[in-house]
Design a protein around this motif. Structure first.
Motif, mmCIF file in Angstrom:
data_model
loop_
_atom_site.group_PDB
_atom_site.id
_atom_site.type_symbol
_atom_site.label_atom_id
_atom_site.label_comp_id
_atom_site.label_asym_id
_atom_site.label_seq_id
_atom_site.Cartn_x
_atom_site.Cartn_y
_atom_site.Cartn_z
ATOM 1 N N HIS A 167 0.926 -1.346 -0.146
ATOM 2 C CA HIS A 167 -0.023 0.033 0.224
ATOM 3 C C HIS A 167 0.911 1.249 -0.063
ATOM 4 N N ASP A 168 0.362 2.342 -0.625
ATOM 5 C CA ASP A 168 1.175 3.639 -0.556
ATOM 6 C C ASP A 168 0.180 4.636 -0.500
ATOM 7 N N GLU A 169 0.516 5.885 0.043
ATOM 8 C CA GLU A 169 -0.489 6.901 -0.033
ATOM 9 C C GLU A 169 0.353 8.237 -0.182
ATOM 10 N N TYR A 170 -0.101 9.334 -1.023
ATOM 11 C CA TYR A 170 0.492 10.319 -1.529
ATOM 12 C C TYR A 170 -0.387 11.418 -1.644
ATOM 13 N N ALA A 173 9.777 -1.909 -5.823
ATOM 14 C CA ALA A 173 10.373 -0.603 -5.967
ATOM 15 C C ALA A 173 9.228 0.226 -6.461
ATOM 16 N N LEU A 174 9.040 1.697 -5.808
ATOM 17 C CA LEU A 174 8.085 2.512 -6.168
ATOM 18 C C LEU A 174 8.913 3.666 -6.263
ATOM 19 N N SER A 175 8.213 4.607 -7.312
ATOM 20 C CA SER A 175 8.540 5.890 -7.411
ATOM 21 C C SER A 175 7.473 7.087 -7.443
ATOM 22 N N ILE A 176 7.208 7.749 -6.395
ATOM 23 C CA ILE A 176 5.822 8.498 -6.007
ATOM 24 C C ILE A 176 6.160 9.782 -5.813
ATOM 25 N N ASN A 177 5.805 10.838 -6.354
ATOM 26 C CA ASN A 177 5.647 12.194 -5.946
ATOM 27 C C ASN A 177 4.794 12.329 -4.727
ATOM 28 N N GLY A 178 5.242 13.344 -3.809
ATOM 29 C CA GLY A 178 4.307 13.698 -2.548
ATOM 30 C C GLY A 178 4.008 12.514 -1.727
ATOM 31 N N ASN A 230 11.441 15.755 -7.680
ATOM 32 C CA ASN A 230 10.579 15.213 -8.587
ATOM 33 C C ASN A 230 10.923 14.011 -9.067
ATOM 34 N N VAL A 231 10.213 12.728 -9.060
ATOM 35 C CA VAL A 231 10.387 11.698 -9.525
ATOM 36 C C VAL A 231 9.312 11.174 -10.524
ATOM 37 N N TRP A 232 9.953 10.188 -11.374
ATOM 38 C CA TRP A 232 9.062 9.818 -12.728
ATOM 39 C C TRP A 232 8.683 8.223 -12.416
#
Length: 113
Positions: free
Chosen positions: A56-59, A80-85, A111-113
């Motif tokens: 799970h992730d939250e942003y 692996a995850l790449s998440i802004n905010g 910033n990530v993509w």
């Protein structure tokens, strides 16, 4: 890169039934690349296994609205995850007949993509 964070822990089980341990980490909204990896592994017998992954992730999105992603189940959990905010990440490790150490790396960027 603006900084980094890491966590390390382990799970073990001497039996053949799966044992699952879950973890989470919360942070202020930050553009983050997360990497979850197995850092060591010791088998107690030839039926040993371990699986790790994010669940799970939250942003915060670009309008400041809280969003989340839920990942279905092992073996589909990403490592692996790449998440802004990013504001929260949850992960788990499942073990049977083994000892396994995991490592979480978080890298902070503008910033990530």
């Amino acid at each position: 890169m603006n900084g980094m964070h890491y966590q390390h822990n382990y799970a073990y089980n001497t039996g053949s039934d799966d044992y699952t341990a879950s973890y989470h980490w919360e942070l202020p909204p930050t553009s983050t690349i997360l990497q979850l990896s197995l850092s060591s592994y010791y088998e107690f017998d030839d039926q040993a296994h371990v699986q790790i992954g994010f669940t799970h992730d939250e942003y915060l999105d670009s309008q400041g609205v809280t969003r989340h992603d839920d990942y279905s189940e092992v073996p589909e959990y990403p490592t692996a995850l790449s998440i802004n905010g990013l504001t929260r990440a949850d992960w788990e490790i499942t073990v049977a007949n083994c000892w396994a150490d995991w490592l979480l790396n978080a890298f902070f960027w503008d910033n990530v993509w």
